[in-house]
Design an enzyme around this catalytic site. Structure first.
Site, PDB file in Angstrom:
ATOM      1  N   GLY A 248     -14.668  -7.395  -5.475  1.00 21.12           N
ATOM      2  CA  GLY A 248     -14.333  -8.125  -4.266  1.00 21.12           C
ATOM      3  C   GLY A 248     -14.496  -9.628  -4.313  1.00 21.12           C
ATOM      4  O   GLY A 248     -14.268 -10.309  -3.308  1.00 21.12           O
ATOM      5  N   GLU A 290     -16.568  -3.687 -10.358  1.00 22.63           N
ATOM      6  CA  GLU A 290     -15.153  -3.321 -10.335  1.00 22.63           C
ATOM      7  C   GLU A 290     -14.248  -4.517 -10.037  1.00 22.63           C
ATOM      8  O   GLU A 290     -13.602  -4.586  -8.990  1.00 22.63           O
ATOM      9  CB  GLU A 290     -14.909  -2.236  -9.285  1.00 22.63           C
ATOM     10  CG  GLU A 290     -15.586  -0.919  -9.602  1.00 22.63           C
ATOM     11  CD  GLU A 290     -15.487   0.073  -8.453  1.00 22.63           C
ATOM     12  OE1 GLU A 290     -15.792   1.249  -8.684  1.00 22.63           O
ATOM     13  OE2 GLU A 290     -15.117  -0.326  -7.326  1.00 22.63           O
ATOM     14  N   GLY A 292     -11.001  -6.600  -9.918  1.00 23.81           N
ATOM     15  CA  GLY A 292      -9.561  -6.330  -9.975  1.00 23.81           C
ATOM     16  C   GLY A 292      -8.823  -7.630  -9.747  1.00 23.81           C
ATOM     17  O   GLY A 292      -8.327  -8.270 -10.666  1.00 23.81           O
ATOM     18  N   ARG A 293      -8.818  -8.073  -8.479  1.00 27.35           N
ATOM     19  CA  ARG A 293      -8.180  -9.334  -8.113  1.00 27.35           C
ATOM     20  C   ARG A 293      -8.692 -10.492  -8.978  1.00 27.35           C
ATOM     21  O   ARG A 293      -7.915 -11.340  -9.433  1.00 27.35           O
ATOM     22  CB  ARG A 293      -8.460  -9.618  -6.638  1.00 27.35           C
ATOM     23  CG  ARG A 293      -7.760 -10.837  -6.078  1.00 27.35           C
ATOM     24  CD  ARG A 293      -8.364 -11.237  -4.723  1.00 27.35           C
ATOM     25  NE  ARG A 293      -8.455 -10.116  -3.821  1.00 27.35           N
ATOM     26  CZ  ARG A 293      -7.532  -9.789  -2.925  1.00 27.35           C
ATOM     27  NH1 ARG A 293      -6.440 -10.509  -2.824  1.00 27.35           N
ATOM     28  NH2 ARG A 293      -7.717  -8.760  -2.119  1.00 27.35           N
ATOM     29  N   ARG A 330       2.098  -9.258   1.151  1.00 28.15           N
ATOM     30  CA  ARG A 330       0.759  -9.618   1.615  1.00 28.15           C
ATOM     31  C   ARG A 330       0.769 -10.574   2.803  1.00 28.15           C
ATOM     32  O   ARG A 330      -0.111 -10.518   3.650  1.00 28.15           O
ATOM     33  CB  ARG A 330      -0.072 -10.199   0.466  1.00 28.15           C
ATOM     34  CG  ARG A 330      -0.380  -9.177  -0.629  1.00 28.15           C
ATOM     35  CD  ARG A 330      -1.311  -9.741  -1.693  1.00 28.15           C
ATOM     36  NE  ARG A 330      -2.622 -10.023  -1.153  1.00 28.15           N
ATOM     37  CZ  ARG A 330      -3.095 -11.251  -0.937  1.00 28.15           C
ATOM     38  NH1 ARG A 330      -2.342 -12.315  -1.206  1.00 28.15           N
ATOM     39  NH2 ARG A 330      -4.299 -11.429  -0.446  1.00 28.15           N
ATOM     40  N   CYS A 361      16.656  -8.152   5.621  1.00 28.67           N
ATOM     41  CA  CYS A 361      17.102  -8.171   7.015  1.00 28.67           C
ATOM     42  C   CYS A 361      15.910  -7.791   7.887  1.00 28.67           C
ATOM     43  O   CYS A 361      15.807  -6.679   8.405  1.00 28.67           O
ATOM     44  CB  CYS A 361      18.269  -7.198   7.201  1.00 28.67           C
ATOM     45  SG  CYS A 361      19.052  -7.327   8.808  1.00 28.67           S
ATOM     46  N   GLU A 362      14.984  -8.737   8.022  1.00 26.70           N
ATOM     47  CA  GLU A 362      13.707  -8.487   8.694  1.00 26.70           C
ATOM     48  C   GLU A 362      13.106  -9.837   9.060  1.00 26.70           C
ATOM     49  O   GLU A 362      12.876 -10.676   8.183  1.00 26.70           O
ATOM     50  CB  GLU A 362      12.765  -7.731   7.751  1.00 26.70           C
ATOM     51  CG  GLU A 362      11.427  -7.366   8.319  1.00 26.70           C
ATOM     52  CD  GLU A 362      11.516  -6.162   9.231  1.00 26.70           C
ATOM     53  OE1 GLU A 362      10.850  -6.189  10.282  1.00 26.70           O
ATOM     54  OE2 GLU A 362      12.237  -5.209   8.899  1.00 26.70           O
ATOM     55  N   TYR A 390      -1.981  -7.190  -6.383  1.00 27.02           N
ATOM     56  CA  TYR A 390      -1.450  -6.613  -5.148  1.00 27.02           C
ATOM     57  C   TYR A 390      -0.061  -7.146  -4.800  1.00 27.02           C
ATOM     58  O   TYR A 390       0.298  -7.213  -3.628  1.00 27.02           O
ATOM     59  CB  TYR A 390      -2.426  -6.827  -3.984  1.00 27.02           C
ATOM     60  CG  TYR A 390      -3.783  -6.261  -4.286  1.00 27.02           C
ATOM     61  CD1 TYR A 390      -3.973  -4.884  -4.326  1.00 27.02           C
ATOM     62  CD2 TYR A 390      -4.857  -7.082  -4.588  1.00 27.02           C
ATOM     63  CE1 TYR A 390      -5.223  -4.353  -4.637  1.00 27.02           C
ATOM     64  CE2 TYR A 390      -6.099  -6.562  -4.907  1.00 27.02           C
ATOM     65  CZ  TYR A 390      -6.272  -5.187  -4.932  1.00 27.02           C
ATOM     66  OH  TYR A 390      -7.489  -4.667  -5.249  1.00 27.02           O
TER      67      TYR A 390
END
Length: 432
Positions: A248, A290, A292-293, A330, A361-362, A390
């Site tokens: 984290g 752990e 990751g990011r 994100r 189209c959003e 991510y």
């Protein structure tokens, strides 16, 4: 530049790990995810060396592979000596396909299906991180059917508020993950796990959230978990061999984000663990983390081609690119901030403030708003930084848009890690 692997060359182009981003866009097309392999490897080595120094040689970082899961990443972290954290059957299968040693896999998830558990057992996964009592009992029965004794950790909620986005906070009492210490449920599940002969409880796991820059919540979690181990030793005779303190640590997405010294953060956590283990008269368990990011985010850059530049006088300027929400959801999910620049004029001053829009189209298909940028023109190559985590993992085919390729760069060479999807790939599963 935001990260030390980014620079300018004599043409005024952005370079990523020494390679010209404009040339990469010409070679592989856009959108494209570029991953600086050398930077990832250096980050892995920072974790490994700091953990060995401060926690001892049997401690190990586990790559949280949900950040970027593909066979190329499993090859890389295996070569760097890390274990891995998988959270789904698909990640397990990808790791197996890559030939990752099953004994170095930790299998997580708050709602593992019976198939997930069977696949993990049949694959020989080293350790399963059990989330709750239903899973504990199901796993015990499945392991007994196979005549094996499966190693497990139990996921525990330490009750920490890490002051991060609610959607990525995981260690509070009311989290969907694990069992909380303060409710008494953590102690109860430990007692039950110790009574099951087909399971070998080797330790505990906690994780407080993601994108956290303040080291104090991690230190607090280490303090709470270590004190809990002392209680379990006194009351239940449980001798914890492994303590997983999760991941984290935050990464820089903009110049306003601080820089974290990961090695020093590990040192501070180690001081707390060693002190409290001594106070509670328990041995120091092998520590697992752990990341990751913090291993892959800063190493990633997404390259796009600018399409329309649409000025609305008195309101805003939209710079539209050939990707967007399908390859980077994100901002739509969390309002995540990014840094962008025009790669073919990266040395020029950012004199504009723009909204970077995707092609879907959003209305919510945006990469960011009020972003400083050099004046953009149709055909420019736009680079969005810190997209290694991510982005590919959360990519979709919304509007039936193919997902981009993943390209590793290292030492002046490129390697295609994941090819670009085609329209044929998208319709391949259609049956009518």
């Amino acid at each position: 530049m935001l990260h030390p692997n980014l620079s300018l060359n004599e043409k005024g182009h952005l370079t990523i790990g020494g390679m010209d981003a404009v040339e990469l866009a010409a070679q592989y097309g856009t959108p494209a995810y570029i991953i600086d392999e050398d930077m990832v490897r250096q980050n892995c080595r920072t974790y490994r060396s700091a953990m060995a120094k401060y926690f001892g040689g049997n401690s190990r970082p586990l790559y949280a592979s949900k950040a970027l899961s593909c066979t190329g990443m499993y090859h890389l972290v295996r070569e760097e000596g890390l274990g891995i954290d998988c959270v789904s059957g698909g990640e397990l299968f990808t790791a197996k396909t890559a030939g990752f040693p099953a004994g170095r896999i930790y299998f997580h998830g708050n709602n593992k299906t019976d198939r997930d558990l069977c696949d993990a057992l049949d694959m020989g996964v080293g350790t399963i991180v059990v989330d709750h009592e239903d899973e504990l009992r199901a796993l015990a029965a499945l392991a007994a059917e196979r005549g094996i004794r499966q190693r497990i950790l139990l996921r525990i909620s330490p009750g920490i508020d890490p002051h991060t986005h609610r959607a990525i906070s995981t260690g509070s009492v009311d989290s969907k993950f694990g069992r909380a210490i303060e409710t008494g449920q953590a102690r109860a599940i430990v007692a039950e796990a110790l009574s099951l002969p087909s399971l070998e409880l080797v330790g505990l796991h906690c994780h407080i959230g993601s994108q956290i820059f303040d080291i104090d919540p991690f230190v607090d979690a280490a303090r709470i978990m270590t004190a809990f181990l002392g209680e379990l030793k006194r009351d239940l005779g449980f001798d914890c061999r492994k303590l997983n303190l999760g991941g984290g640590f935050g990464v820089r997405y903009t110049e306003f984000d601080p820089v974290i010294d990961y090695a020093d953060a590990i040192r501070r956590m180690a001081e707390v663990v060693h002190t409290l283990c001594a106070e509670n008269k328990i041995h120091v368990p092998d520590i697992l983390l752990e990341p990751g990011r913090s291993l892959v985010a800063a190493a990633g850059t997404t390259l796009y081609t600018v399409g329309s530049v649409k000025e609305i006088p008195g309101f805003k300027c939209y710079v539209s690119v050939d990707g967007g929400m399908p390859d980077n959801p994100r901002y739509a999910l969390y309002g995540s901030r990014y840094t962008a620049l025009i790669a073919n004029r990266a040395g020029e001053e950012k004199t504009e403030t723009v909204t970077i829009a995707g092609r879907c189209c959003e209305s919510g298909d945006l990469i960011g708003e009020e972003m400083p940028l050099q004046p953009a023109r149709r055909g420019d190559i736009l680079a969005v930084l810190s997209t290694g985590a991510y982005n590919y993992s959360m990519a979709s085919n919304y509007n039936r848009i193919p997902r981009p390729p993943v390209i590793f760069v290292a030492g002046g060479r490129t390697t295609l890690a994941v090819r670009r999807e085609t329209y044929r790939d998208i319709v391949a599963l259609d049956q009518l």
